[in-house]
Design an enzyme around this catalytic site. Structure first.
Site, PDB file in Angstrom:
ATOM      1  N   ASP A  32      59.712  24.006  55.685  1.00  0.00           N
ATOM      2  CA  ASP A  32      59.021  24.372  56.919  1.00  0.00           C
ATOM      3  C   ASP A  32      59.674  23.648  58.081  1.00  0.00           C
ATOM      4  O   ASP A  32      60.042  22.475  57.959  1.00  0.00           O
ATOM      5  CB  ASP A  32      57.538  24.024  56.862  1.00  0.00           C
ATOM      6  CG  ASP A  32      56.794  24.619  58.041  1.00  0.00           C
ATOM      7  OD1 ASP A  32      56.573  25.846  58.045  1.00  0.00           O
ATOM      8  OD2 ASP A  32      56.483  23.866  58.987  1.00  0.00           O
ATOM      9  N   THR A  33      59.801  24.340  59.200  1.00  0.00           N
ATOM     10  CA  THR A  33      60.418  23.775  60.399  1.00  0.00           C
ATOM     11  C   THR A  33      59.443  23.866  61.556  1.00  0.00           C
ATOM     12  O   THR A  33      58.774  24.885  61.737  1.00  0.00           O
ATOM     13  CB  THR A  33      61.711  24.542  60.750  1.00  0.00           C
ATOM     14  OG1 THR A  33      62.609  24.466  59.648  1.00  0.00           O
ATOM     15  CG2 THR A  33      62.376  23.965  61.989  1.00  0.00           C
TER      16      THR A  33
END
Length: 196
Positions: free
Chosen positions: A74-75
């Site tokens: 996840d960013t």
């Protein structure tokens, strides 16, 4: 032979794994990505990376697939304590880009590898400095549609890279999957190029 499952629909993450010769199959399940009150950006991306990997691993098991390690990622973009996720619409993307204009912000990518009860995870932190953007530049970029599925409303690997004056950290981490950190994570599990 498949090395692992990738719990992500991101074409950018798929391309990056192919780049480092990891063979994988996409297996993902939806999770709630709402940040917790007071959650730090680091805690947020780690929690979601682990949740995605666990959900993907469980989905594979539920589908009767062989048990394989599952990679989740996840960013997020952080401007101070504010998390800038994917925009909800063009107006939201425009506002995010206005906020990032002329600033240095953080891009954090959490990566997790889940294999049954075993969980290993890491966070990549990069600092990105944007040029000062004009309203016309922001409008033209939003009109391309590129910002719409990206944290912080920009893609460094696309037209959004034109706005980046300086990057300190991992380019691939900003794209969505930090290759160095991911390779180390995989190597600890006996997988990938660095495990050879």
């Amino acid at each position: 032979m498949t090395d692992l499952y990738l719990a992500s629909a991101s074409p950018r993450r798929r391309e990056l794994l192919v780049q480092i010769d990891v063979t994988f199959e996409i297996v993902s399940a939806p999770i709630d990505e709402t940040p917790f009150a007071g959650e730090t950006p680091t805690d947020y991306v780690l929690r979601l990376a682990v949740a995605k990997a666990k959900a993907g691993w469980q989905a594979a098991v539920d589908q009767g697939k062989p048990a394989l390690p599952t990679l989740g990622s996840d960013t997020t973009v952080a401007l101070g304590t504010q998390l800038l996720g994917k925009p909800t619409d063009a107006a939201d993307a425009t506002e995010m880009l206005r906020q990032l204009s002329g600033t240095t912000h953080e891009v954090l990518t959490g990566v997790a590898l889940v294999d049954g009860e075993q969980v290993d995870s890491v966070v990549s932190l990069s600092h990105v400095t944007f040029a000062t953007l004009t309203e016309a530049q922001i409008a033209a970029y939003v009109a391309t549609g590129e910002p719409m599925d990206k944290a912080g409303s920009y893609g460094i690997q696309g037209h959004g890279g034109l706005f980046v004056q300086h990057l300190s950290g991992s380019f691939t981490g900003v794209v969505g999957l930090p290759l160095h950190e991911t390779a180390l994570l995989l190597a600890r599990a006996g997988l990938g190029f660095l495990a050879r």
